[in-house]
Design an enzyme around this catalytic site. Structure first.
Site, mmCIF file in Angstrom:
data_model
loop_
_atom_site.group_PDB
_atom_site.id
_atom_site.type_symbol
_atom_site.label_atom_id
_atom_site.label_comp_id
_atom_site.label_asym_id
_atom_site.label_seq_id
_atom_site.Cartn_x
_atom_site.Cartn_y
_atom_site.Cartn_z
ATOM 1 N N TYR A 268 -2.434 -0.375 10.019
ATOM 2 C CA TYR A 268 -2.630 -0.918 8.673
ATOM 3 C C TYR A 268 -1.348 -0.785 7.863
ATOM 4 O O TYR A 268 -0.867 -1.754 7.264
ATOM 5 C CB TYR A 268 -3.773 -0.181 7.973
ATOM 6 N N SER B 69 0.828 -1.204 0.000
ATOM 7 C CA SER B 69 0.000 0.000 0.000
ATOM 8 C C SER B 69 0.862 1.253 0.000
ATOM 9 O O SER B 69 1.967 1.261 0.556
ATOM 10 C CB SER B 69 -0.898 0.006 1.237
#
Length: 335
Positions: free
Chosen positions: A152, A127
């Site tokens: 995350y 990501s």
């Protein structure tokens, strides 16, 4: 290829599976259909995939080691694309344990399956959030990314480190893909484009964080899929120029590589909303708010390595991408 696509009922997994099936590959789509967002939407995606004779669905939790081992032994995958994850920066503040279960323990089971069944290439979704406190733009895979600002992001950075260790120890070719703000038809309901479109059509206010000054490298789903397919077919290899004295974070003496997949162009949130308004023919009621914890003010991808290695540069305009999404939204929800 016989390819395992995890998260196949998810946004990117659905589109990627359709593309691979269209090319004649056999796809096993793993998805536990969790309720992080609408299960009905996931089931609608899955129903289309199940129309293909060369697609099968495995309803398994990534973190369950024994079913995962059995799946790898039974199927004998040539390639793996790991897209399954607990997604969302803000939700990681509310429910941090789910990120460790899915993104860390689950990814370990993927790597173990690949190792023991001699998978040719393990590709996994990272990501843009791994860039964290980095401020040098555009974000480059050659930059150090040791300062994530959400759990995350930390789990995605952790996936990159785990993959490298398996590439080094077991010569398992691994490639990580840092996606930048993916959007398009069949998109996730927790993402800005979906939330804004729904609220504007319903005459409800939208929450505009950082007072509309957020900048994002919005990347259209078809560009993501094109990049992923090209990377899957380019098995990671050791970089002969890599040196431990001046280590390049994006490659290794092991068969390991990291790429950004982004549009190589940032768009300010205010302009993004204006494009939605223009396509809908409606004006949003904007509720301006401060930045949320875990968010970064800007993302912008350097895709030079992607261009050099697989000959592809994402370039879909937000005008086209938003038009396609809204057309899908109106049709799917009969608005």
């Amino acid at each position: 290829m016989k390819i395992l696509v995890t998260g196949a009922a998810g946004f990117i997994g659905y589109h990627l599976s359709l593309r691979l099936l269209g090319e004649g590959h056999t796809v096993v789509g793993l998805d536990n259909l969790n309720d992080y967002y609408s299960v009905d939407l996931k089931k609608a995606r899955l129903a289309q995939l199940l129309d293909h004779a060369q697609f099968t669905h495995a309803n398994i939790n990534l973190q369950d080691a024994e079913p995962m081992e059995a799946l790898f032994r039974k199927e004998g995958f040539t390639h793996v694309m790991n897209l399954a994850a607990q997604a969302g920066v803000r939700y990681s503040i509310i429910n941090p344990r789910s990120y460790i279960d899915s993104n860390s323990v689950g990814f370990l089971n993927i790597l173990e399956g690949c190792r023991h069944t001699k998978v040719e290439h393990c590709v996994f979704a990272s990501s843009s959030s791994v860039y964290g406190l980095n401020t040098t733009m555009p974000f480059s895979v050659h930059h150090n990314v040791d300062h994530p600002i959400s759990l995350y992001a930390a789990t995605k950075k952790g996936n990159e480190l785990m993959a490298h260790s398996y590439a080094y120890l077991y010569q398992l070719p691994c490639t990580g893909l840092r996606f930048f703000t993916v959007y398009g038809p069949w998109g996730r309901p927790d993402m800005a484009l979906f939330l804004f479109t729904k609220a504007i059509l319903e005459g409800k206010p939208i929450n505009v964080f950082n007072h509309g000054k957020m900048r994002r490298d919005f990347t259209y789903i078809d560009d993501i899929v094109e990049g992923v397919v090209r990377v899957i077919k380019r098995t990671a290899a050791p970089n002969p120029a890599w040196s431990g004295a001046t280590p390049d974070p994006s490659s290794s003496c092991a068969p390991y590589k990291i790429y950004n997949i982004g549009n190589n162009n940032w768009v300010e949130l205010g302009a993004f909303i204006e494009t939605i308004e223009k396509e809908l023919g409606m004006t949003a009621v904007r509720n301006y708010m401060d930045m949320q914890p875990g968010d970064v003010p800007a993302t912008y991808a350097d895709v030079d390595d992607l261009i050099a290695d697989v000959g592809f540069k994402p370039n879909t305009s937000i005008e086209y991408g938003i038009k396609q999404f809204i057309s899908w939204y109106r049709d799917y929800y009969k608005v």
